[in-house]
Write an enzyme that holds these catalytic residues in place. Structure first.
Site, PDB file in Angstrom:
ATOM      1  N   SER A 178       0.824  -1.195   0.000  1.00 33.48           N
ATOM      2  CA  SER A 178       0.000   0.000   0.000  1.00 33.48           C
ATOM      3  C   SER A 178       0.869   1.260   0.000  1.00 33.48           C
ATOM      4  O   SER A 178       1.708   1.436  -0.875  1.00 33.48           O
ATOM      5  CB  SER A 178      -0.953  -0.043   1.203  1.00 33.48           C
ATOM      6  N   ASP A 347      -9.372  -5.297  -5.287  1.00 33.22           N
ATOM      7  CA  ASP A 347      -8.873  -4.232  -4.407  1.00 33.22           C
ATOM      8  C   ASP A 347      -9.617  -2.925  -4.692  1.00 33.22           C
ATOM      9  O   ASP A 347      -9.440  -2.313  -5.747  1.00 33.22           O
ATOM     10  CB  ASP A 347      -7.368  -4.046  -4.632  1.00 33.22           C
ATOM     11  N   HIS A 376      -7.468 -11.300  -4.586  1.00 31.20           N
ATOM     12  CA  HIS A 376      -7.494 -10.704  -3.251  1.00 31.20           C
ATOM     13  C   HIS A 376      -7.984  -9.256  -3.316  1.00 31.20           C
ATOM     14  O   HIS A 376      -7.973  -8.627  -4.379  1.00 31.20           O
ATOM     15  CB  HIS A 376      -6.094 -10.715  -2.630  1.00 31.20           C
TER      16      HIS A 376
END
Length: 404
Positions: A178, A347, A376
């Site tokens: 991130s 995401d 994911h």
């Protein structure tokens, strides 16, 4: 007063009081349930305790940046430590994010098992890195006068220099998640010469300069009205760590509510997680970040350019700070270090369209790996119950470039 009037009078009093007593009683019952809720021991572990619980070695160091911030740097050397790999956490988190996965082997341990010498930086503002040569983070507002570019241009180079000097390795690997991944990207764009220090940078769950997050939580943190409100109240740090366990127990006691709140960043069903893990994640993941940092990310949202800018103080202050009415920009095309971009298909914090912009912002010969279809979401890249999907790729990338 006759009995009839007295009954009427008492009835009115009790009718009024029930609207106070019933909610109060419900609150007492709920509060009691929360206070009696047990939480797993991992929820309150320190980083060192967590490592020891899972039989991993732990070392702690301090690093001082060129602008006088004193940061903590952790090390998990593994049983047969090889080349060093530096891990960098995301916004308002800490190094805990790389070890706290409750349903799968966490990233730091996966890499340690592969004989990498694992280092984990705690960036400024994290509750694990609140030191400064001259300022106290609790009482001095000056401490919080920093934003993301300061992390990228001061914290990360200081970490890299320390790890290189301590281990004697000419080059190290870096992995960020991130904001931590974005910091690696910015550092290398601003300091292209650091190709001599880094063998490869692995960027997990990040965008480049175009920032169009679809996560309600990220949108909330980057909202101007929140920043204004915090400034009026006098708040310098948000999403801060606390040793109070009430909210952690609340999450443990009412997991369905927690699932709804966490859904935009960590979808339990998507990642095969368990609701009871959310309390641990909530308590261990909070680290704190400055309001000025959130204001910077608001600027990033408004900056629709492939070349991101440093913090914008306004024309007059920019001239004092940078010698120009506009803040300097960073060109990712200047990066000379091999980069790998790893993003999740689901995401919301980093939509695929942002990831594709990043893909086009890096020289093709330097973008050595790109995949934005891992199954994911943002949190799942750290806490999924199946980390096999992409950590095999991460491991292979690190081995390949650290062996050259």
């Amino acid at each position: 007063m006759d009995q009839q009037k007295l009954r009427v009078y008492l009835f009115r009093i009790f009718s009024f009081l029930k609207w106070i007593l019933i909610p109060f009683g419900i609150c007492l019952v709920i509060s009691h349930k929360i206070e009696q809720t047990d939480i797993p021991p991992q929820a309150t572990f320190t980083f060192e305790e967590h490592c020891k619980f899972y039989n991993y070695s732990f070392e702690k160091y301090t690093v001082t940046t060129d602008d006088d911030y004193i940061l903590s740097l952790y090390r998990i050397p593994g049983k047969n430590p090889g080349p060093p790999v530096l891990l960098i956490h995301g916004l308002s988190n800490s190094a805990n994010c790389f070890i706290v996965n409750q349903c799968a082997h966490p990233p730091a341990f996966i890499l340690a098992d592969q004989n990498f010498d694992i280092w984990l930086g705690n960036c400024r503002g994290s509750h694990l890195s609140r030191g400064h040569k001259y300022w106290n983070a609790t009482i001095d507002e000056q401490y919080w006068d920093w934003s993301f570019p300061d992390i990228a241009l001061y914290d990360l180079p200081a970490f890299v220099s320390f790890v290189k000097n301590h281990t004697g390795h000419e080059k190290i690997g870096m992995v960020g998640h991130s904001q931590g991944a974005a910091a690696i990207l910015w550092m290398l764009g601003y300091y292209p010469h650091m190709k001599d220090d880094l063998a490869v940078g692995v960027l997990i769950g990040t965008s480049g300069s175009i920032f169009t997050s679809e996560s309600p939580y990220i949108q909330f943190l980057s909202s101007s009205w929140l920043h204004f409100l915090c400034e009026v109240i006098g708040i310098n740090v948000i999403s801060d760590w606390s040793d109070d366990l009430f909210l952690t127990k609340f999450i443990q006691a009412f997991p369905e509510i927690a699932i709804l709140i966490a859904h935009d960043l960590y979808d339990i069903k998507l990642n095969s997680g368990l609701p009871e893990h959310l309390g641990t994640y909530y308590h261990r993941m909070r680290g704190g970040t400055s309001i000025k940092n959130l204001k910077f990310w608001r600027q990033a949202v408004n900056n629709q350019s492939k070349n991101p800018k440093l913090y914008d103080y306004g024309p007059e202050e920019n001239i004092k700070k940078y010698g120009s009415s506009n803040p300097p920009s960073i060109n990712f095309m200047d990066i000379e270090t091999p980069l790998a971009v790893i993003n999740g298909k689901y995401d919301l914090a980093v939509p695929q369209k942002d990831s594709l912009v990043l893909k086009e912002s890096i020289k093709k010969e330097k973008l050595v790996f790109y995949h934005d279809e891992y199954p994911h979401d943002h949190g799942g890249l750290m806490f999924s119950c199946n980390m096999t999907y992409f950590y095999q790729d991460v491991t292979q990338l690190l081995k390949k470039y650290l062996s050259q």
